[in-house]
Design a protein around this motif. Sequence first.
Motif, PDB file in Angstrom:
ATOM      1  N   LEU A 105       0.844  -1.204   0.000  1.00  0.00           N
ATOM      2  CA  LEU A 105       0.000   0.000   0.000  1.00  0.00           C
ATOM      3  C   LEU A 105       0.873   1.246   0.000  1.00  0.00           C
ATOM      4  O   LEU A 105       1.688   1.452   0.896  1.00  0.00           O
ATOM      5  N   LEU A 106       0.687   2.084  -1.005  1.00  0.00           N
ATOM      6  CA  LEU A 106       1.537   3.247  -1.209  1.00  0.00           C
ATOM      7  C   LEU A 106       1.123   4.405  -0.306  1.00  0.00           C
ATOM      8  O   LEU A 106      -0.056   4.602  -0.010  1.00  0.00           O
ATOM      9  N   CYS A 107       2.112   5.169   0.119  1.00  0.00           N
ATOM     10  CA  CYS A 107       1.851   6.458   0.749  1.00  0.00           C
ATOM     11  C   CYS A 107       2.707   7.493   0.029  1.00  0.00           C
ATOM     12  O   CYS A 107       3.813   7.200  -0.421  1.00  0.00           O
ATOM     13  N   THR A 108       2.170   8.707  -0.106  1.00  0.00           N
ATOM     14  CA  THR A 108       2.883   9.782  -0.784  1.00  0.00           C
ATOM     15  C   THR A 108       2.873  11.019   0.086  1.00  0.00           C
ATOM     16  O   THR A 108       1.835  11.376   0.656  1.00  0.00           O
ATOM     17  N   LEU A 109       4.008  11.660   0.188  1.00  0.00           N
ATOM     18  CA  LEU A 109       4.127  12.921   0.913  1.00  0.00           C
ATOM     19  C   LEU A 109       4.297  14.022  -0.121  1.00  0.00           C
ATOM     20  O   LEU A 109       5.274  14.045  -0.864  1.00  0.00           O
ATOM     21  N   ASP A 110       3.298  14.921  -0.185  1.00  0.00           N
ATOM     22  CA  ASP A 110       3.284  15.986  -1.184  1.00  0.00           C
ATOM     23  C   ASP A 110       3.416  17.350  -0.529  1.00  0.00           C
ATOM     24  O   ASP A 110       3.066  17.527   0.643  1.00  0.00           O
TER      25      ASP A 110
END
Length: 322
Positions: A105-110
């Motif tokens: 499961l991906l997580c992205t910090l934007d």
Amino acid sequence: MTQAPTPTADTVRRLARSLLKDGGGARGGGNGGAESAAGPDVRPVAGGAEPAAWWVGTRHVLRLAPDREASVRHRRELRLRELVRPHVPVALPSSVAHGEWAPGLLCTLDTRVPGGTGEEHTVSAVGEADLAGLLTGLREVPARQAEALGVPRVSPRSLEALRRAAGRAAERLAEADEFDPARLRQLTPPAAAQLAAQPGSSVLVHHALTRGHLVVSADGRVRGVLGWGAAVVGDPAEDIAGLARAVGSPAAVRAATLAGYGARPCLRGLWLARCDSVLALAEGLAGRGPDPLRPLRIRLRRAWEPILLERVTDLGDGDDAL
């Protein structure tokens, strides 16, 4: 299917701290907000038992994919934003770091795009020009390159089928004293056929231009656009429809006109928005829709704001600019 764990503030804080460190957040000025010994200040972007997006300080947002399908969309969105960015005059979030928050499961910090939402600020005339630049830029993005990233190509919807479904929904709304079905009868079957999407008109479509995805400054400028995970290659009238529900039909049509769209796609977008808003409110009243009734009523009101273009009764064979 991977069962996602329930995110908590502590797990999100630890994850954000790790991603900020790996992504060089400290070199960029840290998290921009209060930070305890345990990590940066975090809070959910929206309510819900299992929030999928969290503010990290004042400069970042962390998004957690709840399943593998969402992970695929998130990865595609990261690449798509880089393809779109040179073509549009508004800001798009930039990725600081990404990883897995649970197996698969991906997580992205934007980065957080500065400004409020379309719910907080009204789009001004200059903001309409910003929206026009957005629509113009989307048309300039090479569709083949977007498809190569995995962006799906979607066929235009049948306005006649949508008209019939909205007509049935309008009768239910009339029983609840929510809507006058006579208003929908303006869209006749011949008019729906005349407003069919034209062959070869497909472009990159954001497909989720809601007020929550528009970053608007206090002076009414549209400073950024979020939520690129639903993008498709398809009917540009869908984005005109999204803007009609978000900022009102007159502003949406003015922006589309400034972007070079003629009468047919503008009117098509207008009626897509109107039919969709009638159907959504009917679903909401029946307890089957995901959204509260108040925003559904607001979207319906915006979509049904009158525009001068509705006086056009025969588009002929051409599609002259308004």
